[in-house]
Design a protein around this motif. Structure first.
Motif, PDB file in Angstrom:
ATOM      1  N   ALA A  22      36.802  38.887  36.404  1.00 44.85           N
ATOM      2  CA  ALA A  22      36.817  39.954  37.408  1.00 44.85           C
ATOM      3  C   ALA A  22      36.176  39.470  38.708  1.00 44.85           C
ATOM      4  O   ALA A  22      35.164  38.755  38.679  1.00 44.85           O
TER       5      ALA A  22
ATOM      6  N   LEU B 221      35.516  50.377  42.971  1.00 41.96           N
ATOM      7  CA  LEU B 221      34.714  51.398  42.308  1.00 41.96           C
ATOM      8  C   LEU B 221      34.340  52.527  43.274  1.00 41.96           C
ATOM      9  O   LEU B 221      34.467  53.720  42.949  1.00 41.96           O
TER      10      LEU B 221
ATOM     11  N   ARG C 218      35.862  46.447  33.749  1.00 37.82           N
ATOM     12  CA  ARG C 218      35.870  45.093  34.320  1.00 37.82           C
ATOM     13  C   ARG C 218      34.480  44.701  34.815  1.00 37.82           C
ATOM     14  O   ARG C 218      34.041  43.559  34.638  1.00 37.82           O
ATOM     15  N   LEU C 219      33.796  45.661  35.448  1.00 35.45           N
ATOM     16  CA  LEU C 219      32.466  45.342  35.956  1.00 35.45           C
ATOM     17  C   LEU C 219      31.470  45.120  34.822  1.00 35.45           C
ATOM     18  O   LEU C 219      30.575  44.275  34.924  1.00 35.45           O
TER      19      LEU C 219
ATOM     20  N   ARG D 180      38.667  40.465  34.216  1.00 33.29           N
ATOM     21  CA  ARG D 180      39.737  41.232  34.853  1.00 33.29           C
ATOM     22  C   ARG D 180      40.722  41.745  33.819  1.00 33.29           C
ATOM     23  O   ARG D 180      41.302  42.827  33.964  1.00 33.29           O
TER      24      ARG D 180
ATOM     25  N   TYR E 105      33.961  40.519  41.388  1.00 33.77           N
ATOM     26  CA  TYR E 105      32.990  41.602  41.516  1.00 33.77           C
ATOM     27  C   TYR E 105      33.011  42.231  42.902  1.00 33.77           C
ATOM     28  O   TYR E 105      32.790  43.452  43.052  1.00 33.77           O
TER      29      TYR E 105
ATOM     30  N   GLN F 238      35.648  42.587  44.804  1.00 32.91           N
ATOM     31  CA  GLN F 238      36.834  43.451  44.839  1.00 32.91           C
ATOM     32  C   GLN F 238      36.645  44.676  43.960  1.00 32.91           C
ATOM     33  O   GLN F 238      36.969  45.810  44.354  1.00 32.91           O
ATOM     34  N   GLU F 239      36.127  44.470  42.750  1.00 32.16           N
ATOM     35  CA  GLU F 239      35.973  45.581  41.826  1.00 32.16           C
ATOM     36  C   GLU F 239      34.897  46.565  42.295  1.00 32.16           C
ATOM     37  O   GLU F 239      35.010  47.772  42.074  1.00 32.16           O
ATOM     38  N   SER F 240      33.850  46.063  42.946  1.00 31.12           N
ATOM     39  CA  SER F 240      32.809  46.962  43.474  1.00 31.12           C
ATOM     40  C   SER F 240      33.374  47.857  44.570  1.00 31.12           C
ATOM     41  O   SER F 240      33.075  49.067  44.645  1.00 31.12           O
TER      42      SER F 240
ATOM     43  N   THR G 163      38.039  50.082  36.133  1.00 25.85           N
ATOM     44  CA  THR G 163      37.148  49.336  37.034  1.00 25.85           C
ATOM     45  C   THR G 163      35.766  49.185  36.425  1.00 25.85           C
ATOM     46  O   THR G 163      35.150  48.112  36.482  1.00 25.85           O
TER      47      THR G 163
ATOM     48  N   ASP H  63      46.217  45.267  30.617  1.00 25.80           N
ATOM     49  CA  ASP H  63      45.755  44.895  31.956  1.00 25.80           C
ATOM     50  C   ASP H  63      46.681  43.875  32.595  1.00 25.80           C
ATOM     51  O   ASP H  63      46.973  43.944  33.791  1.00 25.80           O
TER      52      ASP H  63
END
Length: 487
Positions: free
Chosen positions: A448, A457, A30-31, A36, A450, A452-454, A27, A42
């Motif tokens: 990515a 995280l 990706r950030l 992604r 962001y 979703q990834e945040s 994660t 991946d």
């Protein structure tokens, strides 16, 4: 079962902690990268699809640049054609002017001299219009050397002696000795008629008589003895015997003596007089043994008081601008010497117009799609201006059709360029839209999210912290076994 060698709870906690650390690392990657998919692990399929899309995006950028270069090439070529069109319009105007019978031979000669400059400028523009190393207006083939016109060879090939040497005892006649090719410089022709009236005659391919003896002197029925002695008394006789296609003259030949000067009272028989005829600087000593047509006693007596009468003649031409046919007409024999500073073996080398392939698409896995920009030769020869002669009313009338066809050809070229330019503009617009759509699709696969990834995280950070705490507690479990041992 209470054991101390194997802490299964600790092992399980460590397993989940490792997984949490791996997911947290992914994660964070990706950030930090904005992608992604950072490696095939991946999303192997997504990576392959994204790479193909990236190849198309890069190709489209290069294709767009190439198409713009093609547009620049056509714009440069059309700019040259625009200038050539202006020159053709002026040339046609001169042809209309020269077709008017109110003009004298000198007037038409001056008009033709201007036309020759126009033709030279058309050639200069067509040869020197260059872009990306291409010459779109140049001829598509090298002009071939002309060593023979009809049955007539070049003077160089026809001479029986070296240039600059006297060729003695030649017999005069009505067939051309040879032709002097275009581009010859520093030409000198000397003859000595050895006491009999044998005269130099120079003609252009269309029948313009530049130097020599006119067919008719004075009254319409008073044919000059030079021609009469060879059985030539009319213009038709002259065309049949000399100015014919088998001798190399044009099929539209028309005898014209309007620019002809030949008498000693019009030329300095000793030093010659220089004048520009058909764009050529010609110096001629004149026909020194001309006959007095004012004494019309049927005997064609020489001028009794002509102290300048001579059997020698000399013609010099600084630079020959079109093929000239040389004949020595009379009823006797003569000596001749011909010399020159430069006589080309053929036309000078020039750049060639070649097709230009423009790539219109180069999608991944497909062959490149191309459109060819064909050359548009617009030199004077391709446009038919080589045969234009404005020295006669008939020649000017024929030139009108030549100019009309040349203007039509140039218009056709410009229409082709305009159509292709519009097509290329549409292709660029289509490529731009393709780039937008492809970039959007690639973004959905590769970039990515962001938000979703945040969120992920935060979740994985909590899991990591929880797993760390559980691992600490699991490591304390074996200590409970100690309570079972006696103290």
């Amino acid at each position: 079962m209470a054991v101390i060698n194997s802490n299964l709870l600790s092992l399980t906690a460590r397993q989940h902690q490792g997984r949490a650390n791996s997911e947290l690392s992914s994660t964070l990657e990706r950030l930090s990268s904005g992608l992604r998919i950072n490696s095939a692990a991946d999303d192997a399929a997504g990576l392959a699809i994204g790479n193909r899309m990236e190849a198309n995006l890069n190709a489209n950028d290069a294709v767009t640049k190439g198409i713009n270069d093609g547009i620049s090439l056509m714009q440069t070529a059309e700019g040259g054609l625009d200038q050539i069109n202006d020159l053709l319009q002026r040339g046609r105007q001169l042809a209309v002017q020269a077709a008017n019978d109110t003009l004298s031979g000198d007037d038409r000669n001056a008009i033709h001299n201007e036309f020759l400059q126009i033709a030279e400028e058309v050639d200069r523009i067509s040869m020197e219009t260059e872009v990306f190393g291409k010459h779109p207006l140049a001829p598509i083939e090298q002009r071939q050397p002309v060593t023979q016109l009809g049955n007539t060879q070049t003077i160089k090939d026809a001479l029986q002696v070296p240039k600059g040497a006297w060729d003695s005892g030649r017999t005069s006649g009505t067939d051309p000795i040879g032709f002097i090719p275009e581009g010859t410089e520093g030409l000198t022709i000397d003859i000595n008629a050895i006491g009999i009236d044998d005269d130099i005659q120079l003609f252009t391919r269309n029948g313009t008589h530049l130097v020599g003896t006119p067919l008719v002197e004075g009254a319409p029925d008073n044919t000059d003895a030079t021609w009469k002695g060879r059985g030539i008394t009319t213009e038709q006789d002259l065309k049949n015997d000399l100015l014919n296609e088998s001798n190399g003259f044009s099929d539209q030949v028309e005898y014209d003596s309007s620019v002809l000067y030949h008498k000693p009272d019009e030329y300095d028989a000793a030093n010659g007089e220089k004048r520009t005829v058909s764009g050529m600087a010609v110096t001629y000593t004149g026909d020194g043994d001309w006959y007095d047509t004012n004494i019309n006693d049927g005997n064609n007596d020489p001028l009794p008081d002509s102290g300048a009468a001579t059997t020698t003649e000399r013609v010099t031409i600084e630079k020959v601008s079109e093929p000239l046919f040389l004949a020595v007409v009379g009823s006797g024999s003569y000596n001749m010497k011909i010399d020159w500073e430069k006589m080309p073996d053929g036309p000078p080398k020039h750049p060639l117009g070649t097709p230009t392939d423009i790539v219109m698409s180069a999608n991944y896995g497909e062959e490149a799609d191309k459109i060819t920009i064909e050359p548009t030769p617009a030199d004077s020869q391709t446009l038919g201006l080589d045969d234009v002669r404005l020295t006669t009313s008939r020649g000017a009338g024929l030139a009108l059709d030549t100019f009309d066809q040349a203007i039509s050809k140039v218009d056709g070229y410009r229409s082709e360029y305009g159509s292709l330019t519009n097509r290329f503009d549409s292709a660029i617009a289509n490529l731009d839209q393709q780039n937008i759509d492809t970039a959007a699709a690639r973004s959905r696969i590769m970039d990515a999210d962001y938000a979703q990834e945040s969120s992920a995280l935060l979740k994985k950070q909590v899991i990591q912290q929880a797993s760390q705490s559980i691992l600490a507690q699991a490591n304390q479990v074996p200590q409970n076994v100690l309570s079972l041992l006696p103290s």
